[in-house]
Design a protein around this motif. Structure first.
Motif, PDB file in Angstrom:
ATOM      1  N   VAL A  32     -65.391  34.530 -66.162  1.00 11.53           N
ATOM      2  CA  VAL A  32     -66.385  35.710 -66.222  1.00 11.53           C
ATOM      3  C   VAL A  32     -65.727  36.844 -65.556  1.00 11.53           C
ATOM      4  O   VAL A  32     -65.296  36.970 -64.736  1.00 11.53           O
ATOM      5  CB  VAL A  32     -67.596  35.312 -65.741  1.00 11.53           C
ATOM      6  N   LYS A  33     -66.302  37.730 -66.134  1.00 11.63           N
ATOM      7  CA  LYS A  33     -65.847  39.209 -65.776  1.00 11.63           C
ATOM      8  C   LYS A  33     -64.406  39.376 -65.320  1.00 11.63           C
ATOM      9  O   LYS A  33     -63.967  39.970 -64.512  1.00 11.63           O
ATOM     10  CB  LYS A  33     -66.679  39.608 -64.475  1.00 11.63           C
ATOM     11  N   THR A  34     -63.743  39.004 -66.165  1.00 16.86           N
ATOM     12  CA  THR A  34     -62.078  38.800 -65.894  1.00 16.86           C
ATOM     13  C   THR A  34     -61.620  40.224 -66.014  1.00 16.86           C
ATOM     14  O   THR A  34     -60.568  40.478 -65.354  1.00 16.86           O
ATOM     15  CB  THR A  34     -61.306  38.006 -67.149  1.00 16.86           C
ATOM     16  N   ARG A  35     -62.293  41.233 -66.515  1.00 21.21           N
ATOM     17  CA  ARG A  35     -61.839  42.772 -66.646  1.00 21.21           C
ATOM     18  C   ARG A  35     -61.960  43.412 -65.423  1.00 21.21           C
ATOM     19  O   ARG A  35     -61.684  44.635 -65.215  1.00 21.21           O
ATOM     20  CB  ARG A  35     -62.476  43.465 -67.846  1.00 21.21           C
ATOM     21  N   LEU A  36     -62.685  42.764 -64.355  1.00 14.84           N
ATOM     22  CA  LEU A  36     -62.993  43.195 -63.201  1.00 14.84           C
ATOM     23  C   LEU A  36     -61.823  42.986 -61.971  1.00 14.84           C
ATOM     24  O   LEU A  36     -61.775  43.380 -60.894  1.00 14.84           O
ATOM     25  CB  LEU A  36     -64.275  42.542 -62.494  1.00 14.84           C
ATOM     26  N   THR A  37     -60.860  42.103 -62.728  1.00 15.50           N
ATOM     27  CA  THR A  37     -59.757  41.438 -62.042  1.00 15.50           C
ATOM     28  C   THR A  37     -58.559  42.266 -62.386  1.00 15.50           C
ATOM     29  O   THR A  37     -58.168  41.656 -63.412  1.00 15.50           O
ATOM     30  CB  THR A  37     -59.576  39.969 -61.982  1.00 15.50           C
ATOM     31  N   PRO A  38     -58.078  43.085 -61.570  1.00 17.85           N
ATOM     32  CA  PRO A  38     -58.364  43.814 -60.387  1.00 17.85           C
ATOM     33  C   PRO A  38     -59.249  44.846 -60.676  1.00 17.85           C
ATOM     34  O   PRO A  38     -59.589  44.900 -61.839  1.00 17.85           O
ATOM     35  CB  PRO A  38     -57.128  44.275 -59.672  1.00 17.85           C
ATOM     36  N   PRO A  39     -59.860  45.371 -59.901  1.00 15.91           N
ATOM     37  CA  PRO A  39     -59.547  45.364 -58.124  1.00 15.91           C
ATOM     38  C   PRO A  39     -60.168  44.049 -57.638  1.00 15.91           C
ATOM     39  O   PRO A  39     -59.921  43.892 -56.413  1.00 15.91           O
ATOM     40  CB  PRO A  39     -60.312  46.571 -57.635  1.00 15.91           C
ATOM     41  N   TYR A  40     -61.101  43.474 -58.233  1.00 14.64           N
ATOM     42  CA  TYR A  40     -61.739  42.459 -57.524  1.00 14.64           C
ATOM     43  C   TYR A  40     -61.203  41.134 -57.733  1.00 14.64           C
ATOM     44  O   TYR A  40     -60.426  41.043 -58.895  1.00 14.64           O
ATOM     45  CB  TYR A  40     -63.200  42.304 -57.884  1.00 14.64           C
ATOM     46  N   SER A  41     -61.286  40.266 -56.764  1.00 15.17           N
ATOM     47  CA  SER A  41     -60.587  38.732 -57.221  1.00 15.17           C
ATOM     48  C   SER A  41     -61.459  38.133 -57.971  1.00 15.17           C
ATOM     49  O   SER A  41     -62.686  38.312 -58.319  1.00 15.17           O
ATOM     50  CB  SER A  41     -60.679  38.240 -55.562  1.00 15.17           C
TER      51      SER A  41
END
Length: 223
Positions: A32-41
């Protein structure tokens, strides 16, 4: 307007929402929410997805809908609030999965996703009097909500609509109008897809779980 005897005709009875559907993925790292990675792990992204989903489900629990259903890809966890029925998503593309979600309950239904934790019970308390569909456009060109007074034609209305493109919302809206449906629009909302989206949505609902989780994550680890 009055009748010949000077008596006002009775107002049309309200057509309230029968079922509120939330389509979502189990918030697991890497899914889920793979487009937040990066900056988030991946773990931070999953934690943000869980917070967004929980905020959404608690909002749904506060609506007057007769049935509240989570259409889930995966398994429910301790994050699931009481009063929410869980059913499994079908396979296939997103268009097929959205269409199938409407088959879980009869009567007027509103379908939303897990990407708008800023949504409020007031936005979801729709009335179908005088309309056949509700449409909630998203800022990225998609849509965050779709309501149908009669979910029966959902298959024909959704199958083949290109998903996750800047034209998705426009194509879906035109599909509804081409079917002769009377469409009312909900406010445009921003989905959480990127870190910029997350910051803007958190600012709109600063007391929510999503905003608190985002603050706990900090700026993330940039590559």
């Amino acid at each position: 307007m009055t009748t010949a005897r000077g008596v006002r005709p009775a107002a049309a009875p309200a057509v309230p929402l029968a079922t509120l559907l939330v389509i979502a993925k189990e918030p697991r790292p890497g899914r889920v929410k793979t487009r937040l990675t990066p900056p988030y792990s991946p773990h931070e992204a999953a934690a943000l997805a869980e917070a967004a989903l929980v905020d959404t489900l608690h909002t749904v629990a506060g609506t007057p809908a007769a049935h509240r259903v989570l259409v889930l890809d995966g398994s429910p966890g301790p994050w699931l609030p009481p009063g929410i029925e869980v059913v499994r998503q079908c396979g296939g593309g997103l268009d097929a999965r959205l269409a199938a979600a409407f088959a879980h309950r009869p009567g007027p239904a509103l379908l939303i996703g897990m990407d708008t934790p800023q949504v409020t019970p007031e936005l979801l308390d729709v009335d179908f009097t005088g309309c056949d569909a509700w449409f909630g456009p998203a800022a990225d060109g998609g849509f965050w909500a779709l309501g149908l007074a009669d979910p029966g034609p959902a298959e024909a209305l959704l199958r083949g609509v290109p998903m996750s493109t800047p034209e998705t919302g426009a194509v879906q809206r035109e599909r509804l109008r081409a079917a002769g449906l009377r469409v009312r629009e909900l406010p445009c909302l921003r989905d959480v897809d990127t870190a910029a989206d997350a910051a803007e949505v958190a600012a709109l609902a600063p007391s929510g779980r999503f905003a608190r989780r985002l603050a706990a994550c900090g700026p993330g680890v940039r590559s």
